[in-house]
Design a protein around this motif. Sequence first.
Motif, PDB file in Angstrom:
ATOM      1  N   HIS A 183      -0.899 -20.074  79.629  1.00 47.65           N
ATOM      2  CA  HIS A 183      -1.591 -18.833  79.979  1.00 47.65           C
ATOM      3  C   HIS A 183      -0.627 -17.657  79.847  1.00 47.65           C
ATOM      4  CE1 HIS A 183      -2.209 -15.849  83.354  1.00 47.65           C
ATOM      5  NE2 HIS A 183      -3.301 -15.667  82.638  1.00 47.65           N
ATOM      6  N   SER A 184      -1.083 -16.575  79.217  1.00 47.64           N
ATOM      7  CA  SER A 184      -0.348 -15.310  79.140  1.00 47.64           C
ATOM      8  C   SER A 184       1.054 -15.540  78.555  1.00 47.64           C
ATOM      9  CB  SER A 184      -0.308 -14.669  80.527  1.00 47.64           C
ATOM     10  OG  SER A 184       0.121 -13.327  80.456  1.00 47.64           O
ATOM     11  N   TYR A 185       2.125 -15.132  79.269  1.00 52.05           N
ATOM     12  CA  TYR A 185       3.487 -15.326  78.756  1.00 52.05           C
ATOM     13  C   TYR A 185       3.739 -16.767  78.347  1.00 52.05           C
ATOM     14  CZ  TYR A 185       8.173 -17.173  79.283  1.00 52.05           C
ATOM     15  OH  TYR A 185       9.315 -17.913  79.093  1.00 52.05           O
ATOM     16  N   ALA A 218      -2.269 -33.849  71.706  1.00 45.88           N
ATOM     17  CA  ALA A 218      -3.660 -33.878  71.265  1.00 45.88           C
ATOM     18  C   ALA A 218      -4.111 -32.485  70.850  1.00 45.88           C
ATOM     19  CB  ALA A 218      -4.568 -34.416  72.375  1.00 45.88           C
ATOM     20  N   ARG A 219      -3.740 -31.476  71.652  1.00 47.06           N
ATOM     21  CA  ARG A 219      -4.154 -30.109  71.348  1.00 47.06           C
ATOM     22  C   ARG A 219      -3.325 -29.166  72.210  1.00 47.06           C
ATOM     23  NH1 ARG A 219      -7.809 -28.865  67.887  1.00 47.06           N
ATOM     24  NH2 ARG A 219      -8.700 -26.772  67.808  1.00 47.06           N
ATOM     25  N   VAL A 220      -3.168 -27.943  71.728  1.00 47.66           N
ATOM     26  CA  VAL A 220      -2.558 -26.888  72.525  1.00 47.66           C
ATOM     27  C   VAL A 220      -3.618 -25.821  72.768  1.00 47.66           C
ATOM     28  CG1 VAL A 220      -1.594 -25.754  70.472  1.00 47.66           C
ATOM     29  CG2 VAL A 220      -0.639 -25.247  72.712  1.00 47.66           C
ATOM     30  N   VAL A 221      -3.656 -25.306  73.996  1.00 52.21           N
ATOM     31  CA  VAL A 221      -4.637 -24.304  74.384  1.00 52.21           C
ATOM     32  C   VAL A 221      -3.905 -23.064  74.880  1.00 52.21           C
ATOM     33  CG1 VAL A 221      -6.621 -23.781  75.846  1.00 52.21           C
ATOM     34  CG2 VAL A 221      -6.246 -26.128  75.045  1.00 52.21           C
ATOM     35  N   PHE A 222      -4.223 -21.942  74.269  1.00 52.94           N
ATOM     36  CA  PHE A 222      -3.664 -20.660  74.683  1.00 52.94           C
ATOM     37  C   PHE A 222      -4.734 -19.917  75.475  1.00 52.94           C
ATOM     38  CE2 PHE A 222      -1.450 -21.843  70.769  1.00 52.94           C
ATOM     39  CZ  PHE A 222      -0.115 -21.652  71.128  1.00 52.94           C
TER      40      PHE A 222
END
Length: 244
Positions: free
Chosen positions: A81-83, A100-104
């Motif tokens: 999240h954020s920074y 598996a996945r990266v989430v921003f």
Amino acid sequence: MSLRYGAAMADFVLVAGARLGSWAWDEVVPHLVAAGHDAFPLTLSGLAERRGEPTGQQTHVQDIVDEVERRNLRDVVLVGHSYSGIPVGQAAERIGDRLARVVFVDASVPADGEPFVAEWPDGGAAMTATIAENGGFWPVAAAAHYRGHGLTDEQIARIVSNSTPHPGGTLTEPAVLARPLDGLPATYIKCTLGDPEPGDDVARLLTNQGWRLVEMDTGHWPMFSRPRELARILDQILIDAPAK
């Protein structure tokens, strides 16, 4: 744990943005666990209960890699999240086939050789000056900083009272990427309240096959303003993601 698309259970490593610690995910974790996932909220060095630990941006990257390896996690979804999109994006390419996945989550994304402050309108000059004036830390923000983001007064008070000054070096040191983020399996969650469009760097990444966009009609801190909805989106991400 074996990840199966269409009935995916995953290990979520949750990393909140500047000034925050693992406590920021307190209202999200129970919903992920109820959906059958494992969730590991992480406090980065120098923040919250780890305040005072020496740190830099690469320390934060290593914090994330170490959490994955120490717990021997598989089918990992890294959530920044954020920074924290900056260290999470770097850690994603370093954990290999565990990812598996990266989430921003309304997050900054790293670019090789660029610091977090580079995306700010003045190139980070004002933030860098503030850090210098505050003993090497980005100070805790006042309550007014959080208004207009769909948060209640009680939620704002909780954020302010639990925040800690953020180690300045993590914001001014450059990211280190072995390769561009284009090839990562990634989801970008855009919080549209007051700022509806992704930045140019994110918009470019979203043109890649493995990237997808999800929008939330809330402000920059959805783990507080919409924790149940955020958990639902995270739960669905692997089901809805493009096949590898």
